[in-house]
Design a protein around this motif. Sequence first.
Motif, PDB file in Angstrom:
ATOM      1  N   ALA A 257       0.837  -1.207   0.000  1.00 58.45           N
ATOM      2  CA  ALA A 257       0.000   0.000   0.000  1.00 58.45           C
ATOM      3  C   ALA A 257       0.869   1.254   0.000  1.00 58.45           C
ATOM      4  CB  ALA A 257      -0.917  -0.010   1.219  1.00 58.45           C
ATOM      5  N   VAL A 258       1.939   1.252   0.774  1.00 58.01           N
ATOM      6  CA  VAL A 258       2.841   2.409   0.810  1.00 58.01           C
ATOM      7  C   VAL A 258       3.498   2.620  -0.554  1.00 58.01           C
ATOM      8  CG1 VAL A 258       4.967   3.311   1.827  1.00 58.01           C
ATOM      9  CG2 VAL A 258       3.264   2.208   3.286  1.00 58.01           C
ATOM     10  N   VAL A 259       3.964   1.538  -1.168  1.00 57.37           N
ATOM     11  CA  VAL A 259       4.576   1.633  -2.495  1.00 57.37           C
ATOM     12  C   VAL A 259       3.552   2.118  -3.517  1.00 57.37           C
ATOM     13  CG1 VAL A 259       5.626   0.299  -4.367  1.00 57.37           C
ATOM     14  CG2 VAL A 259       6.318  -0.104  -1.995  1.00 57.37           C
ATOM     15  N   ALA A 277      -3.434   7.174   1.303  1.00 61.95           N
ATOM     16  CA  ALA A 277      -2.556   7.559   2.414  1.00 61.95           C
ATOM     17  C   ALA A 277      -3.373   7.935   3.647  1.00 61.95           C
ATOM     18  CB  ALA A 277      -1.669   8.728   1.990  1.00 61.95           C
ATOM     19  N   LYS A 278      -4.481   8.620   3.441  1.00 63.47           N
ATOM     20  CA  LYS A 278      -5.339   8.991   4.574  1.00 63.47           C
ATOM     21  C   LYS A 278      -5.898   7.745   5.248  1.00 63.47           C
ATOM     22  CE  LYS A 278      -9.382  11.753   5.853  1.00 63.47           C
ATOM     23  NZ  LYS A 278     -10.462  12.657   5.365  1.00 63.47           N
ATOM     24  N   GLY A 279      -6.284   6.766   4.435  1.00 64.12           N
ATOM     25  CA  GLY A 279      -6.791   5.521   5.003  1.00 64.12           C
ATOM     26  C   GLY A 279      -5.769   4.836   5.885  1.00 64.12           C
ATOM     27  N   LEU A 280      -4.495   4.823   5.467  1.00 63.84           N
ATOM     28  CA  LEU A 280      -3.446   4.213   6.282  1.00 63.84           C
ATOM     29  C   LEU A 280      -3.229   4.991   7.573  1.00 63.84           C
ATOM     30  CD1 LEU A 280      -0.624   3.240   3.742  1.00 63.84           C
ATOM     31  CD2 LEU A 280      -2.350   1.764   4.760  1.00 63.84           C
ATOM     32  N   ALA A 281      -3.199   6.336   7.461  1.00 61.70           N
ATOM     33  CA  ALA A 281      -2.865   7.170   8.615  1.00 61.70           C
ATOM     34  C   ALA A 281      -3.949   7.166   9.684  1.00 61.70           C
ATOM     35  CB  ALA A 281      -2.590   8.606   8.159  1.00 61.70           C
ATOM     36  N   THR A 282      -5.174   6.967   9.278  1.00 59.50           N
ATOM     37  CA  THR A 282      -6.284   7.028  10.231  1.00 59.50           C
ATOM     38  C   THR A 282      -6.741   5.657  10.704  1.00 59.50           C
ATOM     39  OG1 THR A 282      -7.846   7.149   8.369  1.00 59.50           O
ATOM     40  CG2 THR A 282      -7.122   9.230   9.336  1.00 59.50           C
ATOM     41  N   ALA A 283      -6.093   4.591  10.243  1.00 60.29           N
ATOM     42  CA  ALA A 283      -6.458   3.244  10.676  1.00 60.29           C
ATOM     43  C   ALA A 283      -6.029   3.015  12.127  1.00 60.29           C
ATOM     44  CB  ALA A 283      -5.802   2.209   9.769  1.00 60.29           C
TER      45      ALA A 283
END
Length: 470
Positions: A257-259, A277-283
Amino acid sequence: MLTSWPDDPAVAVRAYREAMISGDEALALRAARVMEAEKVAPIDVALLDLAIAAHKGDRRAYDGALTRIDGGALRILSPVLRAWGAWDRKQPVEAALDSAGKEPVARRLAEEHRLLLALAGRRMADPSARVLLETVRAPADTRIAAAELMAGRGDEANARGLLTDPLVSSARGKLGRKPDLGFGVSRLFARVGAELVGEGPRPLVIALARTALIADPGNDRARLLMAEALAKDDAWDAAIAALEGVAPDRAFAHRAAVVRIGLLGEAGRPGEALMLAKGLATAKTAGVDDWQVYADQLIAAKRPADAAPWYERVTRADPPLPWAAWLQYGGALDQAGRKDEADAALARAVALGPEEPLALNYLGYARIERGEDVPGSLALLERASKLAPDDASVTDSLGWGYHKAGQTGRALPLVEQAAMAEPANSEIADHLGDIYWALGRHYEARYAWRAAALTADDSEQAALAAKLAR
């Protein structure tokens, strides 16, 4: 095209390469047979047949493909491939591994797989394997393969203890894998591809990644390798597509996901990148890396005020992060117009990295732009320039600092030097125009501003147009 021109070797070569990128195994095999008939087959064609045989468990086809590899340029792989073939038949593997002889690459691969084969055959305890891998500083791909085998038989603690690098987020998904012939072949091909991806021939890296996936479709590490190889050729959409098969519940899902976020940005799809990116940061499972990625995407979207609180989270990480985290936080605050807070954060970056030219340069430039502590700001910029004499941006900052301090004659050669080093840098060209104008060299000033306008973004165009109009 291959159907229309079935005997054309040029068409076959192109069809083969495109099939390896897209994963069209049937087309790759058709093209391979044409190339072999015309005697133009690349060295990696034998890997395709061997990978298919390994996946199917076809020992006869495996031996036939291995014989072809023995006589080609990739014969350094033969000892390990022969050892995995022996393991699959429940035969001793030592003779095959020892056949690597004194060839350094073959020997290194053989020693790495000697340990993996011991784990696969349950001839080595997991704690002992972990100690050995850490002692010899085994490469990431070998440690990942060992961890998969350990987790596959229930030893999660030793497995996850091996994974200390950001390549795989071991705490975020399933890791275990039961060994088979396809597993061994796939990990070998991915290991070699990872070694070559930085500088090696891209078609060979892509072929190694694809055959690794054919041998073991569950090897998500090979998908990341494929994406990296395609990105080296700026094939952004193909690289994004390569990541689509990464299993969402497996350990490589987070890294993929980061890549993917980075690839979406490069592909001109910033909205998708920002949303992911927002989805990753707010998980609930979000960590420092996720906050960092989201903040970087907000900066790319020219939303520094929104990025600042996420960078601030990064600075509060435990254990504390170095100067670079504070530099990014201070930079976001500065771009958001929060100058006093930015100054404090940038000063913290300099305190943590007193010999880091980027931190020194940013703080010195920000202060001298505001006319604060001119002597101290110049000292910071001079120190940065001494540490990074070949960095055009640092050289430009020092020259601009001299200009702001009233030493325009001293500034000119520095900014000219920076402009020659980076002729497409709009900020440097703009500075050069201002300095020429201050020295009465008006024609040259206008040329410099016009050069700046060629690469300046929309927010800078109005100011440049005003200077040219006046």
